[in-house]
Design an enzyme around this catalytic site. Structure first.
Site, short mmCIF file in Angstrom:
data_model
loop_
_atom_site.label_atom_id
_atom_site.label_comp_id
_atom_site.label_asym_id
_atom_site.label_seq_id
_atom_site.Cartn_x
_atom_site.Cartn_y
_atom_site.Cartn_z
N ARG A 78 0.84 -1.20 0.00
CA ARG A 78 0.00 0.00 0.00
C ARG A 78 0.87 1.25 0.00
NH1 ARG A 78 1.01 2.21 4.72
NH2 ARG A 78 1.40 0.92 6.56
N PHE A 84 -0.14 1.52 12.71
CA PHE A 84 -0.53 0.44 13.63
C PHE A 84 -1.99 0.08 13.41
CE2 PHE A 84 -2.77 -0.68 17.57
CZ PHE A 84 -2.11 -1.85 17.91
N ALA A 167 -6.16 6.68 9.50
CA ALA A 167 -5.05 6.54 8.56
C ALA A 167 -5.55 5.90 7.27
CB ALA A 167 -3.95 5.68 9.18
N LEU A 181 -8.55 2.02 4.79
CA LEU A 181 -8.51 2.98 5.89
C LEU A 181 -8.67 2.28 7.23
CD1 LEU A 181 -11.63 3.57 7.16
CD2 LEU A 181 -11.91 4.48 4.84
N CYS A 198 2.70 7.04 10.16
CA CYS A 198 2.70 7.49 8.77
C CYS A 198 3.91 8.35 8.43
CB CYS A 198 1.40 8.24 8.43
SG CYS A 198 -0.08 7.25 8.74
#
Length: 241
Positions: A78, A84, A167, A181, A198
């Site tokens: 990705r 996490f 995220a 997501l 990130c």
């Protein structure tokens, strides 16, 4: 028929390992080979840190200590850097063929011999940029319906102030999406303290529960996310009885 809404099947996986989540995503990606098979996979994962493909690979020397915390560590195809996943986090993997989500186009008129012929061209598929923006709008709407004012920023994902509440990291191959997501509901946020989420320095993380000062479970947040997804992707959602 022209103008009809795409049908997206909602699949509730429950608590599954990250590796199993990857396997199931591939199963649903492969289904697109024989025709439209839009799916929305919902799940939670046991504690796991995952790294994406942005910039240089995350060094192994920084990953090994994370395993000592009791979490798994996986590299994924990705976008984005490290994040996490864990219990209390609503993970959503849309497996969509973006060619089924068409831009609105006007009819194109062409002249043919003595008469006038109207020819309707098939509009182009939506872009990956559009797709990510719709995911962000979906989460902002879902948070809003729960009473949390969230926004987007130049950084991908959804934020409450300088704290990320959701995220995002996607993969798209031949217009078919995977990954997606992760919305923090009642996640144990201490897991994030061991990484720079990130890869964005100087920012924090938050959850629906922290913002509302009450427990907000994945079960409570799910219908809000589904309603917002149907609205922003202009699709019909279906679930097996």
């Amino acid at each position: 028929m022209q103008g009809s809404r795409p049908l997206v099947r909602v699949v509730r996986l429950g608590l599954v390992s990250y590796q199993e989540g990857l396997r199931l995503q591939q199963v649903y990606v492969d289904r697109h080979r024989s025709g439209p098979a839009h799916s929305l996979l919902l799940c939670e994962h046991p504690p796991v840190y995952t790294t994406g493909i942005r910039h240089q690979p995350y060094p192994a020397s920084r990953l090994d200590p994370l395993r000592l915390l009791g979490a798994e560590v996986h590299r994924a195809n990705r976008g984005g850097l490290i994040t996490f996943h864990g219990p209390g986090q609503l993970v959503c993997y849309p497996v969509l063929d973006l060619s089924g989500f068409r831009k609105v186009c006007r009819a194109v008129c062409t002249a043919a011999c003595a008469g006038s012929v109207t020819r309707v061209l098939s509009p182009p598929p939506q872009s990956v940029r559009w797709y990510v923006a719709q995911l962000e709008k979906t989460v902002v709407s879902a948070c809003g319906s729960l009473g949390v004012t969230a926004t987007t920023s130049p950084h991908t994902g959804v934020w409450v102030g300088d704290n990320k509440i959701c995220a995002m990291g996607i993969h798209c191959g031949r217009y078919v999406t995977s990954h997606g997501l992760a919305l923090n509901c009642n996640t144990d946020l201490s897991w994030f303290s061991h990484i720079v989420p990130c890869g964005i320095e100087g920012k924090g993380v938050t959850s629906l529960s922290r913002e509302l000062r009450r427990d907000v479970s994945v079960h409570e947040a799910t219908p809000h996310l589904l309603a917002a997804f149907g609205e922003h992707f202009h699709c019909e959602l279906s679930e097996d009885a």
